[in-house]
Write a protein that holds these residues in place. Structure first.
Motif, PDB file in Angstrom:
ATOM      1  N   THR A 453      90.070  33.580  35.349  1.00 58.09           N
ATOM      2  CA  THR A 453      90.808  34.752  34.883  1.00 58.09           C
ATOM      3  C   THR A 453      91.259  34.544  33.432  1.00 58.09           C
ATOM      4  OG1 THR A 453      91.645  35.157  37.119  1.00 58.09           O
ATOM      5  CG2 THR A 453      92.802  36.237  35.304  1.00 58.09           C
ATOM      6  N   PRO A 454      90.949  35.463  32.520  1.00 57.01           N
ATOM      7  CA  PRO A 454      91.382  35.302  31.124  1.00 57.01           C
ATOM      8  C   PRO A 454      92.903  35.330  31.004  1.00 57.01           C
ATOM      9  CG  PRO A 454      89.630  36.956  31.308  1.00 57.01           C
ATOM     10  CD  PRO A 454      90.093  36.660  32.702  1.00 57.01           C
ATOM     11  N   LYS A 455      93.441  34.529  30.121  1.00 58.04           N
ATOM     12  CA  LYS A 455      94.869  34.564  29.846  1.00 58.04           C
ATOM     13  C   LYS A 455      95.217  35.853  29.109  1.00 58.04           C
ATOM     14  CE  LYS A 455      95.435  29.546  29.453  1.00 58.04           C
ATOM     15  NZ  LYS A 455      95.829  28.433  28.555  1.00 58.04           N
ATOM     16  N   GLY A 458      94.623  36.015  25.333  1.00 56.62           N
ATOM     17  CA  GLY A 458      93.280  35.875  24.813  1.00 56.62           C
ATOM     18  C   GLY A 458      92.884  34.471  24.418  1.00 56.62           C
ATOM     19  N   SER A 459      93.681  33.466  24.816  1.00 55.76           N
ATOM     20  CA  SER A 459      93.433  32.086  24.386  1.00 55.76           C
ATOM     21  C   SER A 459      92.526  31.321  25.349  1.00 55.76           C
ATOM     22  CB  SER A 459      94.765  31.343  24.242  1.00 55.76           C
ATOM     23  OG  SER A 459      95.447  31.316  25.495  1.00 55.76           O
ATOM     24  N   GLY A 460      91.765  32.019  26.130  1.00 52.02           N
ATOM     25  CA  GLY A 460      90.874  31.358  27.069  1.00 52.02           C
ATOM     26  C   GLY A 460      91.224  31.713  28.498  1.00 52.02           C
TER      27      GLY A 460
END
Length: 696
Positions: A453-455, A458-460
């Motif tokens: 799940t993306p953080k 937007g940091s990975g």
């Protein structure tokens, strides 16, 4: 945690490690013993008494129910040694010294005492409470004897085990866990009694006003005998006991004037080496009332002599065969004492989680150096989704806990579903999450992050550890009476990379989970440590853990005790999975599953008990899982361990001991079992290593 691991690193095989137990004493114990493990210092005993009498814990003043509570023979109920000093013992000599003394004592057994000679039965005098310290109090190879006229004795919260001499129907070794000849007003409660040469409990020769409650009795032949007299004298109450893998005398009740048996669970698991010959037996002149008990798989579950009576009410019989008898008139137990019946249908689950030693009995919140200091008074913060508390979210309450708090903060969470992620940082120790509903299902903390799940920033992606609904990084954390869940929908997110979805992650020491549900699919419960070289102990009891792939995993020293591990199918309806994936550091204890049940609505022979996780391909790790004294459902494979990421499970530490159920099996090269001597060093207390979990 990914199902795909690093390349293989081959290592030499290791033998199972036997780690000693550094004992921790309660504050009263330190006052009595001083600095060393030697003899009692008499001049300090009165000081210890002053400490304990000022604010005696409830277990030190507890009184019996049932017939042991009846005023008779000059004794007003059964309260043991509550009027005397509280002393803590850890040697046979000291236990015998206080148990045989003329004065009343509350005697706390801290650690394992191996009896010498084997079969030794300490002669207990009147007015004594003998209680195990949490789950750590063990007597190995012997027990207790209560002779003629001995009265007002409580034996609680102990594990008494392993006097068995290798002869099943042993006529030469009368080694009992508890034997009484002519005693009265005795309460035997919350003990684990097993594998003795003769009886686990013998109530003989006109002993009377006895209550036996909330004990687990297992792995024995002649389990529980009552009588050995021509006189119809004994009054006895037997309630909420789990008889498991016991052949006969479950109990056998001879010439008892009043025998009241209720809410007991008698279980004979198919396919094991111990087979029941009969269950409850009313003999001679016995009058028995048998209520709301559950008989599973028992042969001849209820039998009586022509001269005896049995009145049955509300019992459940599942898969039983042979004699099931009743007849005659008995008595009304409520004419002697009050009691409340549990539903017979609930008895198996109630007793599997509730019998045997409790971590909250025989302990104090203060303890020696290994246990955090006791708070002067706990602070309570209230969370309510509807706005009736101080905070609407659990995280808001955690945020309100002051950094480096020295005293316990209880976050009281009202019923409701709290859809949020929660983190307890390392700077906030001594926090308790307490659900306030009637059931652990009433208060739910849930979210749906997965490793892929993306953080939000937007940091990975979150990664496995970052997917946790609740993350605990603070020592001395506790949670009770609630559910922690990750409801990530794998079916709806097939395009997402990384379906590991953690419900609860712990990376701390002395984490105590009591009466919780932790549920998810893959990687449900991550039991980690703050760093590879840091100890992280976790104790889970009276709880449910639900999942399918590697759903109990990590490098912590973790115990799942007296709990239910529920297997569930994969998102596509297939049955396949792994219960544990330890990543234990060398010379550390890994994952211990004890006194529990592993089952679920899945296909037979589709789940492994575990596989070794060498996180990051680290060949120095030595993963460990031990599963002992646990009922295994048919879902468990006949070869229950498997390799992972190129590492062979045979190079690590995987073993079983005395498991039962259709998923259990005999020892082989593909299914290693501990020897008795190895198992003696792989008890719950060995895993906890001096820490006694105490509710606070």
């Amino acid at each position: 945690m990914s199902e795909h691991r690093s390349t293989a690193r081959h290592r030499r095989s290791r033998k199972l490690l036997a780690v000693g137990l550094p004992l921790t004493l309660a504050t009263a114990s330190l006052a009595v013993y001083g600095a060393g493990p030697g003899a009692i210092t008499p001049q300090l005993a009165s000081a210890a008494s002053d400490v304990t009498s000022a604010a005696a814990p409830a277990w030190a003043t507890a009184t019996a129910d049932g017939f042991a509570s009846v005023n008779a023979l000059g004794q007003n109920g059964t309260y043991g040694g509550r009027d005397g000093q509280t002393v803590t013992v850890r040697t046979q000599a000291d236990l015998e010294k206080y148990a045989t003394a003329a004065e009343p004592y509350v005697i706390v057994v801290a650690g394992t005492i191996t009896m010498n000679p084997v079969g030794k039965e300490i002669k207990v005098a009147s007015d004594k409470t003998i209680v195990g310290s949490g789950t750590s109090g063990h007597l190995v190879g012997g027990g207790f004897f209560l002779g003629q006229g001995v009265h007002n004795v409580i034996i609680r919260n102990l594990t008494i085990r392993d006097a068995y001499q290798g002869i099943w129907n042993d006529k030469d070794h009368d080694f009992d866990a508890v034997q009484m000849d002519g005693a009265h007003h005795v309460w035997i409660d919350h003990n684990d009694l097993r594998n003795m040469a003769d009886g686990l409990i013998d109530v003989r020769k006109d002993s009377t006003y006895v209550t036996v409650s909330w004990n687990e009795l297992s792995q024995n032949n002649k389990t529980f005998g009552i009588g050995w007299t021509e006189n119809v004298t004994t009054d006895i109450t037997i309630h909420h006991n789990w008889f498991r893998e016991t052949e006969q005398r479950n109990p056998s009740t001879d010439n008892a004037a009043h025998a009241h048996l209720y809410n007991n669970y008698l279980e004979d698991v198919a396919g094991t080496s111990i087979n029941s010959s009969y269950g409850n037996y009313s003999r001679g002149g016995t009058r028995m009332v048998l209520e709301n008990s559950y008989f599973q798989g028992m042969k001849n579950p209820v039998i009586k002599d022509a001269t005896a009576t049995i009145v049955q009410r509300g019992n459940i019989f599942s898969g039983t065969s042979g004699r099931n008898e009743s007849g005659g008139t008995a008595f009304d137990p409520k004419a002697y004492y009050s009691y409340t019946l549990d539903s017979a249908a609930n008895v198996p689950s109630l007793l599997k989680s509730g019998t045997g030693p409790r971590p909250t009995i025989g302990t104090t919140a203060s303890a020696a150096a290994d246990v955090a200091p006791k708070a002067a008074a706990a602070t309570t913060l209230t969370v309510a989704k509807d706005g009736t508390g101080q905070y609407r979210t659990v995280q808001a309450a955690v945020n309100a806990v002051p950094a480096n708090n020295a005293s316990r903060v209880v976050i009281s969470i009202k019923p409701g579903t709290y859809r949020e992620t929660v983190k307890v940082p390392s700077t906030k120790p001594h926090v308790t999450f307490q659900g306030t509903g009637a059931s652990r299902k009433d208060t739910v903390i849930v979210f749906n992050n997965a490793a892929g799940t993306p953080k939000p920033d937007g940091s990975g992606n979150h990664g496995t550890s970052g997917s946790a609904t609740v993350a605990v990084e603070a020592d001395d954390f506790q949670a009770r009476n609630l559910t922690i869940s990750n409801d990530f929908d794998e079916r709806a997110n097939q395009s997402l990379s990384g379906h590991q979805a953690v419900a609860l992650r712990t990376a701390a020491d002395r984490v105590f989970l009591d009466g919780v549900i932790v549920e998810g699919d893959q990687d449900t419960l991550l039991l980690d440590t703050a760093a590879k070289d840091r100890l992280g102990r976790v104790y889970v009891t009276n709880s449910y853990v639900v999942g399918n792939v590697d759903f109990i995993f990590g490098r912590a020293t973790a115990v799942i005790d007296r709990s239910v591990i529920t297997l569930k199918k994969r998102w596509d309806g297939t049955s396949a999975g792994y219960v544990t994936a330890p990543s234990t550091a060398a010379n550390r204890k890994g994952i211990l599953i004890a006194n529990s049940a592993v089952n679920g609505d899945v296909s037979d022979r589709t789940f492994y008990l575990g596989r070794p996780w060498h996180a990051g391909g680290d060949a120095s790790l030595d993963p460990q899982t031990t599963v002992r004294n646990t009922t295994l459902g048919a879902a468990i494979r006949t070869t229950p361990w498997t390799d992972m990421g190129g590492f062979s499970w045979k190079d690590d530490r995987f073993a079983e001991y005395r498991n039962t159920g259709p998923g259990s099996g005999s020892a082989s090269g593909d299914r290693p079992h501990l020897t008795d001597s190895q198992a003696a060093s792989q008890e719950v207390a060995d895993w906890l290593a001096g820490w006694t979990p105490t509710a606070s």
